[in-house]
Scaffold this motif. Structure first.
Motif, PDB file in Angstrom:
ATOM      1  N   ILE A 157     -83.236  41.813  57.425  1.00 39.95           N
ATOM      2  CA  ILE A 157     -84.281  41.721  56.405  1.00 39.95           C
ATOM      3  C   ILE A 157     -83.722  42.343  55.124  1.00 39.95           C
ATOM      4  CG2 ILE A 157     -86.669  42.243  55.800  1.00 39.95           C
ATOM      5  CD1 ILE A 157     -87.148  42.839  58.809  1.00 39.95           C
ATOM      6  N   GLU A 158     -83.456  41.503  54.135  1.00 42.62           N
ATOM      7  CA  GLU A 158     -82.866  41.974  52.874  1.00 42.62           C
ATOM      8  C   GLU A 158     -84.017  42.378  51.960  1.00 42.62           C
ATOM      9  OE1 GLU A 158     -78.932  39.116  53.294  1.00 42.62           O
ATOM     10  OE2 GLU A 158     -80.795  38.307  52.486  1.00 42.62           O
ATOM     11  N   ILE A 159     -84.302  43.689  51.899  1.00 43.88           N
ATOM     12  CA  ILE A 159     -85.562  44.148  51.321  1.00 43.88           C
ATOM     13  C   ILE A 159     -85.555  44.227  49.796  1.00 43.88           C
ATOM     14  CG2 ILE A 159     -86.125  45.390  53.444  1.00 43.88           C
ATOM     15  CD1 ILE A 159     -85.526  48.007  51.975  1.00 43.88           C
ATOM     16  N   SER A 160     -84.371  44.252  49.188  1.00 49.19           N
ATOM     17  CA  SER A 160     -84.318  44.328  47.719  1.00 49.19           C
ATOM     18  C   SER A 160     -82.912  44.008  47.240  1.00 49.19           C
ATOM     19  CB  SER A 160     -84.701  45.734  47.240  1.00 49.19           C
ATOM     20  OG  SER A 160     -84.513  45.863  45.841  1.00 49.19           O
ATOM     21  N   ASN A 161     -82.828  43.253  46.127  1.00 49.46           N
ATOM     22  CA  ASN A 161     -81.518  43.032  45.501  1.00 49.46           C
ATOM     23  C   ASN A 161     -81.417  43.791  44.190  1.00 49.46           C
ATOM     24  OD1 ASN A 161     -83.066  41.522  43.732  1.00 49.46           O
ATOM     25  ND2 ASN A 161     -81.800  39.684  43.852  1.00 49.46           N
ATOM     26  N   ILE A 162     -82.264  44.802  44.033  1.00 51.31           N
ATOM     27  CA  ILE A 162     -82.197  45.697  42.876  1.00 51.31           C
ATOM     28  C   ILE A 162     -81.287  46.862  43.248  1.00 51.31           C
ATOM     29  CG2 ILE A 162     -83.528  47.237  41.361  1.00 51.31           C
ATOM     30  CD1 ILE A 162     -85.949  45.347  41.962  1.00 51.31           C
ATOM     31  N   CYS A 163     -80.288  47.130  42.413  1.00 50.41           N
ATOM     32  CA  CYS A 163     -79.324  48.172  42.755  1.00 50.41           C
ATOM     33  C   CYS A 163     -78.915  48.945  41.508  1.00 50.41           C
ATOM     34  CB  CYS A 163     -78.089  47.560  43.422  1.00 50.41           C
ATOM     35  SG  CYS A 163     -76.978  48.803  44.126  1.00 50.41           S
ATOM     36  N   LYS A 164     -78.858  50.257  41.645  1.00 49.28           N
ATOM     37  CA  LYS A 164     -78.471  51.117  40.521  1.00 49.28           C
ATOM     38  C   LYS A 164     -76.961  51.125  40.317  1.00 49.28           C
ATOM     39  CE  LYS A 164     -77.872  55.463  43.048  1.00 49.28           C
ATOM     40  NZ  LYS A 164     -78.307  56.856  43.236  1.00 49.28           N
ATOM     41  N   ASN A 165     -76.218  50.667  41.324  1.00 46.18           N
ATOM     42  CA  ASN A 165     -74.765  50.741  41.271  1.00 46.18           C
ATOM     43  C   ASN A 165     -74.160  49.519  40.580  1.00 46.18           C
ATOM     44  OD1 ASN A 165     -74.705  53.221  42.627  1.00 46.18           O
ATOM     45  ND2 ASN A 165     -74.697  52.209  44.622  1.00 46.18           N
ATOM     46  N   ASP A 166     -72.894  49.653  40.208  1.00 43.35           N
ATOM     47  CA  ASP A 166     -72.212  48.593  39.474  1.00 43.35           C
ATOM     48  C   ASP A 166     -70.864  48.281  40.118  1.00 43.35           C
ATOM     49  OD1 ASP A 166     -72.707  46.813  37.443  1.00 43.35           O
ATOM     50  OD2 ASP A 166     -71.752  48.014  35.883  1.00 43.35           O
ATOM     51  N   CYS A 167     -70.845  48.194  41.444  1.00 44.47           N
ATOM     52  CA  CYS A 167     -69.604  47.922  42.174  1.00 44.47           C
ATOM     53  C   CYS A 167     -68.976  46.630  41.656  1.00 44.47           C
ATOM     54  CB  CYS A 167     -69.889  47.824  43.663  1.00 44.47           C
ATOM     55  SG  CYS A 167     -70.662  49.310  44.348  1.00 44.47           S
ATOM     56  N   LEU A 168     -67.688  46.653  41.431  1.00 45.37           N
ATOM     57  CA  LEU A 168     -67.024  45.570  40.708  1.00 45.37           C
ATOM     58  C   LEU A 168     -66.999  44.255  41.477  1.00 45.37           C
ATOM     59  CD1 LEU A 168     -66.094  48.188  39.177  1.00 45.37           C
ATOM     60  CD2 LEU A 168     -63.967  46.983  38.701  1.00 45.37           C
ATOM     61  N   TYR A 169     -67.197  44.301  42.802  1.00 44.57           N
ATOM     62  CA  TYR A 169     -67.085  43.105  43.628  1.00 44.57           C
ATOM     63  C   TYR A 169     -68.432  42.482  43.960  1.00 44.57           C
ATOM     64  CZ  TYR A 169     -68.078  46.900  46.850  1.00 44.57           C
ATOM     65  OH  TYR A 169     -68.638  48.013  47.438  1.00 44.57           O
ATOM     66  N   CYS A 170     -69.540  43.123  43.603  1.00 44.14           N
ATOM     67  CA  CYS A 170     -70.841  42.770  44.174  1.00 44.14           C
ATOM     68  C   CYS A 170     -71.710  41.936  43.240  1.00 44.14           C
ATOM     69  CB  CYS A 170     -71.593  44.043  44.570  1.00 44.14           C
ATOM     70  SG  CYS A 170     -73.159  43.710  45.401  1.00 44.14           S
ATOM     71  N   GLY A 171     -72.280  40.859  43.774  1.00 46.07           N
ATOM     72  CA  GLY A 171     -73.103  39.970  42.971  1.00 46.07           C
ATOM     73  C   GLY A 171     -74.441  40.546  42.554  1.00 46.07           C
ATOM     74  N   ILE A 172     -74.927  41.600  43.240  1.00 42.37           N
ATOM     75  CA  ILE A 172     -76.199  42.209  42.821  1.00 42.37           C
ATOM     76  C   ILE A 172     -75.962  43.500  42.039  1.00 42.37           C
ATOM     77  CG2 ILE A 172     -77.447  41.116  44.732  1.00 42.37           C
ATOM     78  CD1 ILE A 172     -77.623  43.906  46.059  1.00 42.37           C
ATOM     79  N   ARG A 173     -74.756  43.636  41.499  1.00 40.73           N
ATOM     80  CA  ARG A 173     -74.426  44.830  40.710  1.00 40.73           C
ATOM     81  C   ARG A 173     -75.351  44.943  39.502  1.00 40.73           C
ATOM     82  NH1 ARG A 173     -70.114  43.887  36.657  1.00 40.73           N
ATOM     83  NH2 ARG A 173     -69.231  45.870  37.331  1.00 40.73           N
ATOM     84  N   ARG A 174     -75.539  46.150  39.054  1.00 41.06           N
ATOM     85  CA  ARG A 174     -76.473  46.460  37.956  1.00 41.06           C
ATOM     86  C   ARG A 174     -76.204  45.616  36.716  1.00 41.06           C
ATOM     87  NH1 ARG A 174     -74.952  51.747  37.070  1.00 41.06           N
ATOM     88  NH2 ARG A 174     -73.663  51.137  35.293  1.00 41.06           N
ATOM     89  N   SER A 175     -74.954  45.337  36.422  1.00 42.48           N
ATOM     90  CA  SER A 175     -74.599  44.641  35.182  1.00 42.48           C
ATOM     91  C   SER A 175     -74.827  43.132  35.225  1.00 42.48           C
ATOM     92  CB  SER A 175     -73.121  44.902  34.842  1.00 42.48           C
ATOM     93  OG  SER A 175     -72.925  46.243  34.488  1.00 42.48           O
ATOM     94  N   ASN A 176     -75.177  42.591  36.380  1.00 41.71           N
ATOM     95  CA  ASN A 176     -75.365  41.146  36.474  1.00 41.71           C
ATOM     96  C   ASN A 176     -76.753  40.759  35.963  1.00 41.71           C
ATOM     97  OD1 ASN A 176     -75.419  38.444  37.042  1.00 41.71           O
ATOM     98  ND2 ASN A 176     -75.307  38.674  39.275  1.00 41.71           N
ATOM     99  N   ALA A 177     -76.825  40.453  34.671  1.00 41.27           N
ATOM    100  CA  ALA A 177     -78.110  40.108  34.053  1.00 41.27           C
ATOM    101  C   ALA A 177     -78.657  38.778  34.556  1.00 41.27           C
ATOM    102  CB  ALA A 177     -77.956  40.063  32.531  1.00 41.27           C
TER     103      ALA A 177
END
Length: 353
Positions: A60-80
């Motif tokens: 169960i993927e409960i949220s794709n909101i993330c405070k982190n900005d990991c360089l490899y991740c599609g739900i990173r904070r910087s992905n507007a």
């Protein structure tokens, strides 16, 4: 396969451990013959511990909101461009209700590091699931939290916690994450989880940017010593909205090779054939199981949000990756000689002689 590689496989089978240099040699010596031999032994060891059972977890993927900005991740904070969502308590309980009816006895709540899910909210959710489904295990995969937070969630009834270490090399970790993230904090979280009595899962990406054979050997040596109950590995797959968009994906074949090594290292470990493995190779699930994995995690999230939890491009979320597709997944596993079981699928402590 050289005699030196054959000797290393035999040593791993006997002692469940190699030196750092030997792990590197085994990785570099990979060929079809070595992979087949490792898989043969891994399958035999896995059958001793778990038979031909494959455990299903309801993801169960409960949220794709993330405070982190990991360089490899599609739900990173910087992905507007990421369409954000989060599930409420009632949404999550509805997923569990559907999953329970489908035969799931473990629910895995995974999400970005979303500040909305405070200790108060998460303990309420965990308690509600355990009250309704006391025969089920609750697994959390919500990133880094403090010791007291982990303790409160454990007290509320959480059984397991998945937190990939990503890489056992501090230098490599720094190349995959922003400066505000800390390798030492990640490792401290894993130690805290073990201390609190969770069944703990760690893991890494195979073929992540800048990864070397020595990095992979360090991952194996770390896991050997840490001795987690679960290890999740999958091939790196790039996401178009990250700095690594143009990097090549990792290898399904190398992932399976490493799964076999992990099985021989920790015969009783719970090893998933991950969604990433199924995404990069249509037969990835089967190949992972044949290499020594014994867990699959179909998606129980509401259909409307599944594609929004896009950690990497083209992530599978429907068909046999969905909880509703478990009947067909059962047939796929049966076709290669394995049985999906309705079971919590708890870690089996190794027998001592």
């Amino acid at each position: 396969m050289t005699e030196a590689i054959r000797a290393l496989v035999s040593k791993l089978c006997k002692h469940h451990a190699l030196s750092l240099e030997e792990y590197a040699q085994l990785i570099d010596g990979r060929d079809a013959e070595a992979a087949a031999l490792l898989a043969k032994y891994a399958d035999a060891v896995r059958r001793q511990a778990y038979g031909n059972r494959v455990f299903i977890r309801g993801l169960i993927e409960i949220s794709n909101i993330c405070k982190n900005d990991c360089l490899y991740c599609g739900i990173r904070r910087s992905n507007a461009g990421c369409a954000r969502y989060r599930l409420g308590k009632d949404d999550i309980l509805s997923c569990c209700e559907e999953g329970y009816a489908l035969g799931f006895r473990t629910f895995v709540m995974q999400g970005g590091e979303d500040a909305f899910f405070t200790d108060e909210r998460m303990t309420e959710i965990v308690r509600a699931i355990k009250a309704r489904y006391p025969d089920c295990a609750v697994t959390l995969s919500l990133g880094e939290r403090g010791y007291e937070s982990f303790a409160r969630l454990r007290e509320a009834g959480a059984d397991r916690y998945l937190l990939r270490h990503e890489t056992a090399s501090p230098a490599h970790y720094a190349r995959l994450h922003p400066k505000e993230m800390s390798f030492e904090r990640r490792m401290r979280c894993l130690r805290d989880l073990k201390h609190l009595g969770y069944q703990v899962g760690c893991g890494f990406m195979v073929g992540s940017p800048y990864q070397t054979t020595q990095d992979l050997a360090a991952d194996l040596k770390f896991i050997e010593g840490f001795s987690p109950q679960m290890v999740g590995i999958g091939p790196f797959i790039p996401h178009a909205a990250t700095p690594f968009a143009d990097r090549p994906a990792g290898s399904a074949a190398l992932t399976c090779y490493l799964l076999s090594i992990l099985r021989l290292m920790h015969p009783a470990a719970l090893l998933p054939a991950t969604t990433a493995l199924g995404t990069i190779d249509p037969a990835g699930r089967e190949k992972g199981i044949l290499a020594g994995a014994n867990v699959v995690m179909p998606n129980l999230s509401p259909a409307a949000v599944r594609k929004k939890y896009a950690l990497y491009d083209n992530k599978l979320s429907d068909g046999d990756e969905s909880a509703q597709g478990v009947a067909h997944l059962r047939k796929r596993m049966a076709a290669i000689g394995y049985e999906i079981v309705t079971d919590r699928g708890d870690y089996q402590e190794p027998k001592t002689i």
